[in-house]
Design a protein around this motif. Structure first.
Motif, short mmCIF file in Angstrom:
data_model
loop_
_atom_site.label_atom_id
_atom_site.label_comp_id
_atom_site.label_asym_id
_atom_site.label_seq_id
_atom_site.Cartn_x
_atom_site.Cartn_y
_atom_site.Cartn_z
N ALA A 12 0.84 -1.20 0.00
CA ALA A 12 0.00 0.00 0.00
C ALA A 12 0.87 1.25 0.00
O ALA A 12 0.58 2.23 -0.70
CB ALA A 12 -0.92 0.00 1.22
N ASN A 43 2.37 1.68 -3.52
CA ASN A 43 1.35 2.17 -4.44
C ASN A 43 1.10 3.67 -4.23
O ASN A 43 1.10 4.47 -5.18
CB ASN A 43 0.07 1.38 -4.21
N TYR A 44 0.94 4.07 -2.97
CA TYR A 44 0.65 5.48 -2.67
C TYR A 44 1.83 6.38 -3.00
O TYR A 44 1.66 7.45 -3.62
CB TYR A 44 0.25 5.64 -1.20
N GLU A 48 -6.32 3.98 -9.32
CA GLU A 48 -5.28 4.32 -8.35
C GLU A 48 -4.71 3.08 -7.67
O GLU A 48 -3.50 3.00 -7.43
CB GLU A 48 -5.84 5.27 -7.30
N ILE A 49 -5.55 2.13 -7.33
CA ILE A 49 -5.09 0.92 -6.66
C ILE A 49 -4.64 -0.07 -7.72
O ILE A 49 -5.45 -0.62 -8.47
CB ILE A 49 -6.20 0.30 -5.79
N PHE A 101 -6.07 3.61 1.12
CA PHE A 101 -5.34 2.66 0.27
C PHE A 101 -5.03 1.41 1.08
O PHE A 101 -5.20 0.28 0.61
CB PHE A 101 -4.02 3.29 -0.20
#
Length: 470
Positions: free
Chosen positions: A258, A261-262, A275-276, A306
């Protein structure tokens, strides 16, 4: 420029791993892997007063946590800046021998006396004095007097720096040791770096480094300065004011995937509304040319959202393993012998849908492993309204002889609600607090089923007794 792209990540071992550094590392890693290049890790450890060996381990561990692994073929290093001082000194002496640098014995007091200002840069007084090396004399780079140094940056475009505004800067101290700006350029050239991808705060140093690259006759790297990361007040993230250490987020229960990804989306996006997505997709889509110039807002609420998505997507067994840290000492509020892995597994899937941070798991399951629930006073006052004692007693009577399944327990409480003219939610509140200590938690009937008849009834009795008038 070499055929193989070579990027570098060059942290200093002086503290915990900053999320801004993590973002820079991920962008470098994406470029290296995407282009079948090399990610060079260089530890810039020349600040002896602040460097600590444990911080080097911390850097390697933090990189590994965000899946930048030393075992990957794209990874090279770590190299240590302090181990190339001979090469850096030779580079400085080469510039002196070629007339591109000169020795200077001016003191700050003398400079202020000559210029009449505490704020003006060096005035070039020693440029043509022909001084040789002597202890105490700094070595200065001779900058051009006219024209512009143009930094052609992939993210920020062409940025012009007037040469007459760049003072003859020091490249070696009075004891001959190289300063950072020289060491940085000399190491980059020695290591064959083709792309310098780093935070915007380094842009002001870039004209000096570019002048050094040119003086050494080296082909310039591709410059890319990433947007600054700011907090909700649009202030640059600061370790004095904000939570900025990657280790702190991991310790709080953010999943590495997470975070990756962020962080990848802080200043860049693939151009769609998704986004994910897994890192492998982000790596394929990433383009330096698409990185935004504007500052990137580190939105902790969005990161937490997220993280909740990633937690819910875990296979249940992976979720159980991810929670281990918070189910054991020193994080767990219960005695080690009180923990029952089978009991946790019975409710794990229910908890997985409700938490956004792994550290939240203890407050959802502590009632299962504590001798008695920890009654939250706010929850108690909210749930234990007039009539709550009667609801508890009626429920206890129905549950005493009930089949011990979630559905049968629901039927018993529905009867209590009907008897007292309440909706099920209102009737549940005092029972939930009596059994778990809180108004919010796992589904009540499944929780009670796992807790067991004896412990559940004992807790209802204790709560009912507390409600009796003194």
């Amino acid at each position: 420029m070499p055929d193989t792209i070579r990027v570098r990540f060059a942290p200093s071992p002086t503290g915990l791993f900053h999320v801004g550094g993590a973002r820079s590392a991920l962008y470098n890693w994406a470029i290296a892997r995407q282009q079948q290049g090399k990610f060079v890790l260089r530890i810039e450890d020349t600040d002896e007063a602040r460097n600590k060996p444990e911080w080097v381990d911390g850097i390697l561990n933090a990189l590994s946590a965000i899946h930048i692994n030393a075992s990957d073929p794209a990874f090279e290093g770590p190299y240590f800046q302090s181990r190339n001082t001979v090469g850096q000194r030779e580079a400085a002496l080469k510039l002196f021998a070629e007339g591109k640098a000169y020795y200077c014995d001016c003191t700050r007091e003398e400079l202020v006396k000559r210029t009449g200002s505490q704020h003006l840069g060096y005035d070039g007084f020693c440029r043509d004095r022909g001084l040789e090396f002597q202890e105490g004399r700094a070595l200065r780079f001779r900058t051009p007097d006219e024209g512009m140094t143009v930094v052609d940056d992939v993210v920020r475009g062409a940025t012009e720096f007037p040469n007459n505004a760049i003072e003859d800067f020091v490249i070696a101290r009075g004891n001959g040791s190289p300063v950072f700006v020289l060491a940085n350029a000399a190491d980059d050239i020695r290591e064959g770096i083709t792309h310098v991808i780093r935070g915007e705060e380094h842009l002001s140093n870039t004209p000096k480094q570019q002048l050094l690259w040119e003086a050494f006759g080296a082909e310039l790297p591709v410059w890319a300065h990433l947007p600054v990361i700011v907090n909700e007040k649009r202030q640059k993230l600061s370790k004095r004011r904000d939570k900025v250490a990657l280790e702190d987020y991991l310790a709080e229960g953010y999943l590495p995937d997470a975070l990756v990804n962020y962080l990848m989306l802080l200043g860049w996006g693939p151009g769609d509304d998704v986004e994910i997505r897994p890192y492998e997709e982000l790596e394929k889509l990433f383009r330096l040319e698409d990185v935004n110039k504007s500052s990137a807002f580190f939105d902790v609420k969005k990161l937490t959202a997220f993280n909740g998505e990633y937690i819910r997507a875990l296979p249940v067994e992976d979720f159980v393993q991810a929670c281990r840290r918070w189910l054991e000492a020193p994080y767990a509020p219960w005695a080690p012998e009180a923990y029952d892995d089978g009991v946790f597994r019975a409710v794990a899937e229910l908890a997985q849908t409700r938490i956004a941070l792994l550290s939240e798991i203890t407050q959802y399951v502590d009632f299962l492993f504590l001798d008695a629930p920890t009654w939250d006073e706010a929850s108690w006052n909210k749930a234990m309204k007039p009539g709550a004692a009667e609801v508890l007693k009626f429920t206890r009577a129905r549950w005493a002889d009930s089949e011990w399944t979630a559905e049968a327990l629901r039927v018993g409480l529905e009867a209590a609600a009907a008897e007292h003219g309440l909706k099920l939610g209102k009737a549940q509140a005092p029972v939930r607090v009596a059994v778990t200590g809180r108004t919010v938690g796992l589904p009540l009937f499944e929780s009670v089923q796992v807790l067991g008849r004896e412990r559940t009834l004992a807790r209802i009795d204790t709560a009912a007794a507390r409600l009796q008038p003194a």
